[in-house]
Design a protein around this motif. Sequence first.
Motif: not given
Length: 151
Positions: A15-30, A99-107
């Motif tokens: 869920l974290v990874h999906a929300e990060r990816a969605a945010l990155a996509e939303d900001l791609a053309d900013l 984007r590089q951190a989207v799938t990170s499980t570090r915290k």
Amino acid sequence: MTEQKRLTSRDVWPLVHAERAALAEDLADLDAEGWATASLCTGLSVREVLAHLTASARLNPVTWFAGVLRCRFDFDRQVAMQLERQLGSGPAETLGRFRQAVTSTRKPPLPAVALLGETVVHGEDIRRPLGIRHTYPAEALTAVAEYYAMR
């Protein structure tokens, strides 16, 4: 009424990874103006909030505590230091680092659901001033609400 199953850390990370990816996509053309837009986090731009999210995805308990010690337990200073590290030279680099951190499980030393909450809340801190609408999975919002209700 049946009680909903609580999510485990293993359930939360996708869920974290999906929300990060969605945010990155939303900001791609900013554009530059969008990156400089004031977020809903007082005193921080959209770009700075994204850098904050990147920092939390790159820390682990050891690096988090080392930063706290370096900043003499001044948590605001530590957050500012981590944010500055992740900003990069411009918006493209800030987004690239995220984007590089989207799938990170570090915290930091927090439960994974806290990172989901941070991603959802700060995602809105970024999206709302930009007029970007996002639909969250009910499972993600329920997990975040339950976590915050326990606090």
